[in-house]
Design a protein around this motif. Structure first.
Motif, PDB file in Angstrom:
ATOM      1  N   SER A  52      46.900   5.383   0.000  1.00 22.30           N
ATOM      2  CA  SER A  52      46.812   4.136  -0.762  1.00 22.30           C
ATOM      3  C   SER A  52      47.410   2.968   0.005  1.00 22.30           C
ATOM      4  O   SER A  52      47.001   1.822  -0.181  1.00 22.30           O
ATOM      5  CB  SER A  52      47.534   4.293  -2.105  1.00 22.30           C
ATOM      6  N   THR A  53      48.370   3.249   0.882  1.00 21.82           N
ATOM      7  CA  THR A  53      49.028   2.191   1.638  1.00 21.82           C
ATOM      8  C   THR A  53      48.301   1.882   2.944  1.00 21.82           C
ATOM      9  O   THR A  53      48.035   0.725   3.264  1.00 21.82           O
ATOM     10  CB  THR A  53      50.487   2.577   1.948  1.00 21.82           C
ATOM     11  N   LEU A  54      47.941   2.906   3.710  1.00 22.46           N
ATOM     12  CA  LEU A  54      47.374   2.700   5.047  1.00 22.46           C
ATOM     13  C   LEU A  54      45.849   2.738   5.091  1.00 22.46           C
ATOM     14  O   LEU A  54      45.245   2.332   6.072  1.00 22.46           O
ATOM     15  CB  LEU A  54      47.956   3.732   6.015  1.00 22.46           C
ATOM     16  N   ARG A  55      45.232   3.309   4.104  1.00 19.26           N
ATOM     17  CA  ARG A  55      43.781   3.279   3.891  1.00 19.26           C
ATOM     18  C   ARG A  55      42.972   3.706   5.118  1.00 19.26           C
ATOM     19  O   ARG A  55      43.080   4.828   5.558  1.00 19.26           O
ATOM     20  CB  ARG A  55      43.383   1.887   3.372  1.00 19.26           C
ATOM     21  N   GLU A  56      42.155   2.808   5.676  1.00 19.99           N
ATOM     22  CA  GLU A  56      41.237   3.212   6.744  1.00 19.99           C
ATOM     23  C   GLU A  56      41.932   3.891   7.913  1.00 19.99           C
ATOM     24  O   GLU A  56      41.362   4.779   8.564  1.00 19.99           O
ATOM     25  CB  GLU A  56      40.452   1.994   7.279  1.00 19.99           C
ATOM     26  N   LYS A  57      43.165   3.491   8.179  1.00 23.61           N
ATOM     27  CA  LYS A  57      43.894   4.047   9.327  1.00 23.61           C
ATOM     28  C   LYS A  57      44.067   5.558   9.215  1.00 23.61           C
ATOM     29  O   LYS A  57      44.166   6.248  10.231  1.00 23.61           O
ATOM     30  CB  LYS A  57      45.256   3.365   9.455  1.00 23.61           C
ATOM     31  N   VAL A  58      44.110   6.068   7.993  1.00 22.18           N
ATOM     32  CA  VAL A  58      44.320   7.504   7.802  1.00 22.18           C
ATOM     33  C   VAL A  58      43.102   8.288   8.287  1.00 22.18           C
ATOM     34  O   VAL A  58      43.235   9.250   9.054  1.00 22.18           O
ATOM     35  CB  VAL A  58      44.620   7.818   6.324  1.00 22.18           C
ATOM     36  N   LEU A  59      41.925   7.894   7.849  1.00 20.71           N
ATOM     37  CA  LEU A  59      40.711   8.600   8.277  1.00 20.71           C
ATOM     38  C   LEU A  59      40.413   8.356   9.747  1.00 20.71           C
ATOM     39  O   LEU A  59      39.845   9.221  10.426  1.00 20.71           O
ATOM     40  CB  LEU A  59      39.512   8.194   7.420  1.00 20.71           C
ATOM     41  N   GLU A  60      40.796   7.188  10.258  1.00 17.78           N
ATOM     42  CA  GLU A  60      40.592   6.908  11.679  1.00 17.78           C
ATOM     43  C   GLU A  60      41.502   7.778  12.537  1.00 17.78           C
ATOM     44  O   GLU A  60      41.135   8.155  13.661  1.00 17.78           O
ATOM     45  CB  GLU A  60      40.875   5.430  11.944  1.00 17.78           C
ATOM     46  N   ALA A  61      42.664   8.128  12.002  1.00 13.15           N
ATOM     47  CA  ALA A  61      43.623   8.939  12.773  1.00 13.15           C
ATOM     48  C   ALA A  61      43.361  10.425  12.650  1.00 13.15           C
ATOM     49  O   ALA A  61      43.762  11.198  13.528  1.00 13.15           O
ATOM     50  CB  ALA A  61      45.044   8.624  12.315  1.00 13.15           C
ATOM     51  N   CYS A  62      42.710  10.861  11.555  1.00 12.91           N
ATOM     52  CA  CYS A  62      42.503  12.293  11.322  1.00 12.91           C
ATOM     53  C   CYS A  62      41.042  12.555  10.989  1.00 12.91           C
ATOM     54  O   CYS A  62      40.580  12.253   9.882  1.00 12.91           O
ATOM     55  CB  CYS A  62      43.414  12.779  10.195  1.00 12.91           C
ATOM     56  N   ASN A  63      40.331  13.149  11.920  1.00 16.05           N
ATOM     57  CA  ASN A  63      38.899  13.389  11.741  1.00 16.05           C
ATOM     58  C   ASN A  63      38.589  14.492  10.738  1.00 16.05           C
ATOM     59  O   ASN A  63      37.442  14.645  10.314  1.00 16.05           O
ATOM     60  CB  ASN A  63      38.257  13.751  13.092  1.00 16.05           C
ATOM     61  N   ALA A  64      39.615  15.251  10.343  1.00 20.59           N
ATOM     62  CA  ALA A  64      39.364  16.350   9.403  1.00 20.59           C
ATOM     63  C   ALA A  64      39.042  15.848   8.004  1.00 20.59           C
ATOM     64  O   ALA A  64      38.390  16.543   7.222  1.00 20.59           O
ATOM     65  CB  ALA A  64      40.586  17.272   9.349  1.00 20.59           C
ATOM     66  N   PHE A  65      39.472  14.631   7.679  1.00 23.44           N
ATOM     67  CA  PHE A  65      39.272  14.113   6.330  1.00 23.44           C
ATOM     68  C   PHE A  65      37.868  13.512   6.192  1.00 23.44           C
ATOM     69  O   PHE A  65      37.491  12.599   6.936  1.00 23.44           O
ATOM     70  CB  PHE A  65      40.312  13.045   5.995  1.00 23.44           C
ATOM     71  N   ALA A  66      37.122  14.012   5.206  1.00 27.78           N
ATOM     72  CA  ALA A  66      35.793  13.472   4.946  1.00 27.78           C
ATOM     73  C   ALA A  66      35.859  12.209   4.103  1.00 27.78           C
ATOM     74  O   ALA A  66      35.097  11.265   4.302  1.00 27.78           O
ATOM     75  CB  ALA A  66      34.927  14.513   4.237  1.00 27.78           C
ATOM     76  N   CYS A  67      36.781  12.200   3.139  1.00 26.49           N
ATOM     77  CA  CYS A  67      36.947  11.060   2.234  1.00 26.49           C
ATOM     78  C   CYS A  67      38.425  10.866   1.911  1.00 26.49           C
ATOM     79  O   CYS A  67      39.212  11.815   1.959  1.00 26.49           O
ATOM     80  CB  CYS A  67      36.186  11.278   0.917  1.00 26.49           C
ATOM     81  N   GLY A  68      38.791   9.639   1.562  1.00 25.23           N
ATOM     82  CA  GLY A  68      40.139   9.336   1.111  1.00 25.23           C
ATOM     83  C   GLY A  68      40.084   8.645  -0.233  1.00 25.23           C
ATOM     84  O   GLY A  68      39.172   7.844  -0.489  1.00 25.23           O
ATOM     85  N   PHE A  69      41.054   8.939  -1.090  1.00 28.06           N
ATOM     86  CA  PHE A  69      41.083   8.373  -2.438  1.00 28.06           C
ATOM     87  C   PHE A  69      42.280   7.436  -2.564  1.00 28.06           C
ATOM     88  O   PHE A  69      43.417   7.832  -2.317  1.00 28.06           O
ATOM     89  CB  PHE A  69      41.150   9.495  -3.478  1.00 28.06           C
ATOM     90  N   VAL A  70      42.006   6.204  -2.941  1.00 27.52           N
ATOM     91  CA  VAL A  70      43.017   5.157  -2.990  1.00 27.52           C
ATOM     92  C   VAL A  70      43.493   4.966  -4.425  1.00 27.52           C
ATOM     93  O   VAL A  70      42.686   4.868  -5.350  1.00 27.52           O
ATOM     94  CB  VAL A  70      42.452   3.838  -2.418  1.00 27.52           C
ATOM     95  N   ARG A  71      44.804   4.930  -4.591  1.00 30.91           N
ATOM     96  CA  ARG A  71      45.446   4.705  -5.885  1.00 30.91           C
ATOM     97  C   ARG A  71      45.001   5.752  -6.907  1.00 30.91           C
ATOM     98  O   ARG A  71      44.883   6.925  -6.574  1.00 30.91           O
ATOM     99  CB  ARG A  71      45.190   3.276  -6.356  1.00 30.91           C
TER     100      ARG A  71
END
Length: 486
Positions: free
Chosen positions: A103-122
């Motif tokens: 929720s804090t770093l958003r796009e940076k998380v998926l850019e740093a870790c290719n294993a994540f297909a999707c991220g959920f914010v808040r």
């Protein structure tokens, strides 16, 4: 539902200072929401101990359609490695991620870790349901997804306004006996309208405060009461924000005869949001413990921090709470912009002025997105770069991650050592006050137990050993019930 079997993993919160105290309430809300849609859910909490082999075995046995990882910023690099390893072993299972870090770093998380297909914010109850239904990620508000090599954020989702419409946890998807305390966490509100320059909470849960009704809050308490639980912790910082609501919750607890309960506000409540009437009501129905985020012992630093309170208000709340028989913990931060050694002396003075149960002095941590972070960055005060300190960021650490002209790095290291001695003095006085109330003043136990209680090894046992923790919880409950019956 496209994804009918959902495995949640909480990345480890256990540290050298704190073990697995309580279950992941955020995941528990998601479990409840998905169960109502016909999904089967399981939760693995690595904080209670889970080797990679056991983790892989549990995944194979459960055979999930999707794996969701909840993470904080603490040890985020380890979480990335764990996700990559899971992906290597189970390449066909999509891995999604949520939590405060995302929720804090958003796009940076998926850019740093290719294993994540999707991220959920808040908040993710509604977006998770849509995702599991198979809706195109591009059409789900509040998520991050991949479009070829690019990470896309679909935009902020409207917050859930009616929290009573959200199912509160009845099934955590995990063995609750695994945790240090037999205590149920209650989340009675979401959001924080305040503007403290160091706090990342509003980034993760928003500034708009939304509250559950008194009936909803006590419904949850009564459910767990009927299953045998007697200890509860109000998890939110704004439990007492609305006076009439707080009183109504207390009246409802009394009406339903939820007797012999112990309720804590351990995360801290606002000193400017309590008065004698509210505290008396809380004490009457079983609230025994309150914490206050003092932050600093003088108004100049409080104004810098944009705390929105005065030291006079804070001291009034402390005095009232102690007079009414609450156990009180005070939280302070060290290293605020412009804070001098004289300012820290004011904090020490407040910590020793009242017979509180505990005080805690935390190194101030600049989290990305906060005003403090921007100030430290713009002034080039970092002694450790964010990509490094955020991985092991902890207010418990003796070592600061930034310095100021008023409190240089080496000065702050020495200062934290002195503050540790202040903390031990407060704790020793507190345990001796308890022993005195039991008629043990001047006995061997009075002197011996005070020294044992404040030792680092015993404090580690309290925070990490379930047997010791539950024995102390039981003793505390017995003392409190005896006091109540007088």
């Amino acid at each position: 539902m496209k994804y009918k079997r959902v495995l949640f993993i909480r990345a480890s919160l256990a540290t050298a200072w704190v073990g697995a105290v309580s279950p992941p309430i955020g995941i528990a809300y998601l479990v409840e929401a998905l169960k109502a849609q016909g999904c089967r859910c399981k939760t693995i909490d690595t904080a209670v101990g889970c080797s990679p082999d056991k983790l892989y075995r549990d995944i194979r046995n459960f055979q999930p359609d999707v794996i969701g990882i909840s993470m904080l910023t603490y040890k985020y690099k380890d979480t990335y490695v764990m996700a990559e390893d899971i992906k290597t072993h189970f390449p066909d299972i999509p891995i999604i991620v949520g939590g405060a870090h995302v929720s804090t770093l958003r796009e940076k998380v998926l850019e740093a870790c290719n294993a994540f297909a999707c991220g959920f914010v808040r908040e993710a109850e509604e977006s998770m349901i849509e995702f599991c239904q198979g809706k195109d990620p591009a059409l789900i508000k509040g998520i991050l997804y991949r479009n070829d090599e690019k990470v896309i954020y679909t935009g902020d989702r409207d917050y859930i306004k009616d929290l009573d419409s959200v199912l509160w946890p009845k099934d955590y998807g995990i063995d609750l006996n695994s945790y240090l305390s037999k205590e149920i966490l209650i989340l009675s509100s979401r959001g924080c309208p305040h503007s403290c320059i160091f706090c990342p909470v509003s980034l993760a849960i928003g500034k708009k405060l939304r509250v559950r009704s008194p009936l909803s809050v006590v419904d949850e308490m009564e459910y767990w009461y009927r299953t045998g639980y007697r200890r509860f912790a109000m998890l939110d910082d704004n439990f007492t924000f609305y006076k009439a609501r707080t009183i109504a919750i207390c009246d409802e607890i009394k009406k339903r005869r939820l007797e012999n309960i112990i309720v804590r506000c351990g995360n801290g409540i606002r000193a400017d949001k309590v008065d004698r009437e509210v505290l008396e009501k809380m004490k009457e129905v079983g609230f025994t413990y309150v914490s206050y985020g003092v932050e600093s012992g003088n108004n100049r630093v409080l104004r810098t921090l944009k705390k929105g309170e005065t030291i006079e208000q804070i001291e009034d709340a402390i005095k009232m709470s102690i007079e009414l028989g609450f156990d009180v913990t005070l939280f302070f931060v060290v290293g605020s912009p412009g804070e001098s050694m004289d300012d820290v002396e004011d904090s020490i003075r407040i910590s020793l002025k009242y017979p509180v149960m505990d005080v805690r002095f935390y190194n101030l941590i600049p989290y990305p997105g906060t005003e403090l972070f921007n100030w430290v960055r713009d002034n080039n005060y970092f002694v450790k770069q964010p990509e490094n300190y955020l991985n092991d960021a902890s207010g418990f650490s003796t070592y600061p991650v930034f310095e100021t002209p008023e409190l240089p790095y080496q000065t702050r290291i020495k200062l934290m050592g002195r503050l540790d001695k202040v903390t031990k003095k407060v704790r020793k006085n507190a345990i001796r006050n308890k022993l005195t109330s039991m008629g043990l003043h001047g006995t061997i136990a009075y002197y011996l137990l005070g020294n044992i209680y404040v030792s680092d090894s015993f404090q580690a046992l309290i925070r990490q050993n379930k047997i010791i923790r539950r024995m102390l919880d039981a003793l505390y409950s017995r003392i409190r019930r005896k006091e109540r019956s007088r």
